[in-house]
Design a protein around this motif. Structure first.
Motif, PDB file in Angstrom:
ATOM      1  N   VAL A  33       0.936  -1.546  -0.106  1.00 59.52           N
ATOM      2  CA  VAL A  33       0.189   0.267  -0.157  1.00 59.52           C
ATOM      3  C   VAL A  33       1.327   0.934   0.002  1.00 59.52           C
ATOM      4  CG1 VAL A  33      -2.029   1.683   1.279  1.00 59.52           C
ATOM      5  CG2 VAL A  33      -1.949  -1.030   1.067  1.00 59.52           C
ATOM      6  N   LEU A  34       2.138   1.298   1.342  1.00 59.43           N
ATOM      7  CA  LEU A  34       2.711   2.736   0.695  1.00 59.43           C
ATOM      8  C   LEU A  34       3.632   2.401  -0.420  1.00 59.43           C
ATOM      9  CD1 LEU A  34       3.796   4.410   2.911  1.00 59.43           C
ATOM     10  CD2 LEU A  34       5.604   2.894   3.565  1.00 59.43           C
ATOM     11  N   ALA A  35       4.403   1.349  -0.728  1.00 62.01           N
ATOM     12  CA  ALA A  35       4.912   1.452  -2.526  1.00 62.01           C
ATOM     13  C   ALA A  35       3.665   2.172  -3.384  1.00 62.01           C
ATOM     14  CB  ALA A  35       5.379  -0.230  -2.803  1.00 62.01           C
ATOM     15  N   ALA A  53       6.556   5.931   7.459  1.00 59.96           N
ATOM     16  CA  ALA A  53       5.140   5.640   7.482  1.00 59.96           C
ATOM     17  C   ALA A  53       4.829   5.096   9.736  1.00 59.96           C
ATOM     18  CB  ALA A  53       4.479   4.509   6.969  1.00 59.96           C
ATOM     19  N   GLU A  54       3.853   5.418   9.770  1.00 62.01           N
ATOM     20  CA  GLU A  54       3.697   5.654  11.349  1.00 62.01           C
ATOM     21  C   GLU A  54       2.217   4.168  10.964  1.00 62.01           C
ATOM     22  OE1 GLU A  54       4.012   8.107  14.335  1.00 62.01           O
ATOM     23  OE2 GLU A  54       6.669   8.557  13.555  1.00 62.01           O
ATOM     24  N   ARG A  55       2.172   3.631  12.420  1.00 61.49           N
ATOM     25  CA  ARG A  55       1.004   3.281  11.792  1.00 61.49           C
ATOM     26  C   ARG A  55      -0.266   2.755  13.389  1.00 61.49           C
ATOM     27  NH1 ARG A  55       1.329  -2.765   9.556  1.00 61.49           N
ATOM     28  NH2 ARG A  55      -0.940  -2.184   9.829  1.00 61.49           N
ATOM     29  N   ALA A  64      -4.231   7.650  -4.379  1.00 63.55           N
ATOM     30  CA  ALA A  64      -3.422   7.083  -3.349  1.00 63.55           C
ATOM     31  C   ALA A  64      -3.408   7.778  -1.935  1.00 63.55           C
ATOM     32  CB  ALA A  64      -2.563   6.312  -3.158  1.00 63.55           C
ATOM     33  N   SER A  65      -2.835   8.617  -1.868  1.00 62.71           N
ATOM     34  CA  SER A  65      -2.438   9.331  -1.130  1.00 62.71           C
ATOM     35  C   SER A  65      -3.723  10.650  -0.558  1.00 62.71           C
ATOM     36  CB  SER A  65      -1.218  10.680  -1.287  1.00 62.71           C
ATOM     37  OG  SER A  65      -1.466  11.639  -2.146  1.00 62.71           O
ATOM     38  N   ILE A  66      -4.273  10.667  -1.372  1.00 64.16           N
ATOM     39  CA  ILE A  66      -5.359  11.230  -0.986  1.00 64.16           C
ATOM     40  C   ILE A  66      -6.792  10.200   0.117  1.00 64.16           C
ATOM     41  CG2 ILE A  66      -7.998  12.562  -1.650  1.00 64.16           C
ATOM     42  CD1 ILE A  66      -6.051  14.345  -4.235  1.00 64.16           C
ATOM     43  N   MET A  67      -6.847   9.132  -0.137  1.00 62.05           N
ATOM     44  CA  MET A  67      -7.363   8.162   0.655  1.00 62.05           C
ATOM     45  C   MET A  67      -6.475   8.332   1.907  1.00 62.05           C
ATOM     46  SD  MET A  67      -8.703   4.815  -1.722  1.00 62.05           S
ATOM     47  CE  MET A  67      -7.356   4.440  -2.827  1.00 62.05           C
ATOM     48  N   LEU A  68      -5.657   7.503   1.669  1.00 66.41           N
ATOM     49  CA  LEU A  68      -4.646   7.625   2.905  1.00 66.41           C
ATOM     50  C   LEU A  68      -4.882   9.000   3.604  1.00 66.41           C
ATOM     51  CD1 LEU A  68      -1.607   5.915   1.973  1.00 66.41           C
ATOM     52  CD2 LEU A  68      -3.904   4.880   3.186  1.00 66.41           C
ATOM     53  N   ALA A  69      -4.834  10.342   2.869  1.00 66.73           N
ATOM     54  CA  ALA A  69      -4.625  11.241   4.146  1.00 66.73           C
ATOM     55  C   ALA A  69      -6.149  11.462   5.004  1.00 66.73           C
ATOM     56  CB  ALA A  69      -4.933  12.477   3.495  1.00 66.73           C
ATOM     57  N   LYS A  70      -7.137  10.307   4.490  1.00 68.88           N
ATOM     58  CA  LYS A  70      -8.162   9.912   5.739  1.00 68.88           C
ATOM     59  C   LYS A  70      -7.934   9.796   7.096  1.00 68.88           C
ATOM     60  CE  LYS A  70     -11.211  11.443   2.053  1.00 68.88           C
ATOM     61  NZ  LYS A  70     -11.885  12.443   2.164  1.00 68.88           N
ATOM     62  N   THR A  71      -6.599   9.038   7.343  1.00 66.91           N
ATOM     63  CA  THR A  71      -6.506   8.718   8.418  1.00 66.91           C
ATOM     64  C   THR A  71      -4.684   8.671   8.918  1.00 66.91           C
ATOM     65  OG1 THR A  71      -5.504   6.005   7.902  1.00 66.91           O
ATOM     66  CG2 THR A  71      -7.377   6.699   8.188  1.00 66.91           C
ATOM     67  N   ALA A  72      -4.166   9.237   7.988  1.00 69.78           N
ATOM     68  CA  ALA A  72      -2.789   9.998   8.227  1.00 69.78           C
ATOM     69  C   ALA A  72      -2.529  11.315   8.246  1.00 69.78           C
ATOM     70  CB  ALA A  72      -1.471   8.855   7.178  1.00 69.78           C
ATOM     71  N   PRO A 100      -7.909  -1.160  13.647  1.00 67.05           N
ATOM     72  CA  PRO A 100      -7.087  -1.483  12.672  1.00 67.05           C
ATOM     73  C   PRO A 100      -6.035  -0.460  12.345  1.00 67.05           C
ATOM     74  CG  PRO A 100      -8.703  -0.488  11.883  1.00 67.05           C
ATOM     75  CD  PRO A 100      -8.619  -0.403  13.615  1.00 67.05           C
ATOM     76  N   LYS A 101      -4.813  -1.375  12.294  1.00 70.67           N
ATOM     77  CA  LYS A 101      -3.335  -0.260  12.345  1.00 70.67           C
ATOM     78  C   LYS A 101      -3.937   0.607  11.342  1.00 70.67           C
ATOM     79  CE  LYS A 101      -1.540  -3.961  15.393  1.00 70.67           C
ATOM     80  NZ  LYS A 101      -0.318  -5.397  15.456  1.00 70.67           N
ATOM     81  N   VAL A 102      -3.883   0.762  10.364  1.00 68.92           N
ATOM     82  CA  VAL A 102      -4.158   2.322  10.077  1.00 68.92           C
ATOM     83  C   VAL A 102      -2.881   3.337  10.281  1.00 68.92           C
ATOM     84  CG1 VAL A 102      -6.399   2.346   9.602  1.00 68.92           C
ATOM     85  CG2 VAL A 102      -5.419   4.259  10.666  1.00 68.92           C
ATOM     86  N   PHE A 103      -2.612   3.525   9.032  1.00 71.22           N
ATOM     87  CA  PHE A 103      -1.236   4.177   8.839  1.00 71.22           C
ATOM     88  C   PHE A 103      -1.798   6.074   9.815  1.00 71.22           C
ATOM     89  CE2 PHE A 103      -0.333   1.979   4.850  1.00 71.22           C
ATOM     90  CZ  PHE A 103       1.102   2.005   5.293  1.00 71.22           C
ATOM     91  N   THR A 104      -0.775   6.187  10.387  1.00 68.91           N
ATOM     92  CA  THR A 104      -1.180   7.584  10.908  1.00 68.91           C
ATOM     93  C   THR A 104      -0.289   8.757  10.820  1.00 68.91           C
ATOM     94  OG1 THR A 104       0.735   7.261  13.173  1.00 68.91           O
ATOM     95  CG2 THR A 104      -2.287   6.076  13.018  1.00 68.91           C
TER      96      THR A 104
END
Length: 149
Positions: free
Chosen positions: A55-57, A87-89, A130-138, A94-98
């Motif tokens: 996911v990160l890659a 990244a930190e989780r 991808a980054s816009i989705m991850l920005a919801k939790t991170a 759920p161990k989402v990216f923070t």
């Protein structure tokens, strides 16, 4: 877009937690879990990236693609681009990216830092799904350096 992910453990493969992803574009990506000495059947054998590493890659690939394309469309002489993601989780499921930090290294001749900064911002604000989705939790931060080609 589609993808089929299949567990390889049922086939007698070396890893109890290995998976193969077959993408809609016809490519195969292997994933595996970390070894678990206490419960070997529930652990992997470190034969491939972890699913969250992919996911990160994928996020790094998405944003780097955008940055290069935006710079090229601006007629800038971009010769190289890499992005290092750290990244930190979350500690609990759920161990989402923070937190995610992306450091871009962009190479080119007479490449204006302002153009690189703008390309990174455009990727994160408008184009990189991808980054816009991850920005919801991170919390996503960026930095960059421009090097001569």
């Amino acid at each position: 877009m589609e993808c089929t992910v299949s567990w390889t453990g049922a086939t007698g493969a070396r890893s109890g937690m290995g998976f193969l992803a077959e993408t809609g574009s016809g490519h195969v990506l292997a994933m595996d879990g970390a070894p678990d000495p206490a419960r070997p059947a529930q652990g992997g054998q470190n034969l491939a990236p972890r699913p969250m590493e992919t996911v990160l890659a994928g996020t790094g690939g998405c944003t780097a693609y955008d940055v290069v394309l935006i710079l090229q469309r601006g007629r800038h002489d971009v010769r190289g681009c890499s992005v290092k993601l750290t990244a930190e989780r979350a500690d609990t499921d759920p161990k989402v990216f923070t937190k995610i930090h992306m450091h871009f290294t962009v190479k080119g001749d007479n490449l204006p830092p302002a153009a690189v900064e703008r390309a990174i911002a455009m990727s994160h604000e408008k184009y990189c799904s991808a980054s816009i989705m991850l920005a919801k939790t991170a919390a996503i931060t960026t930095s960059f350096e421009v090097l001569p080609a």
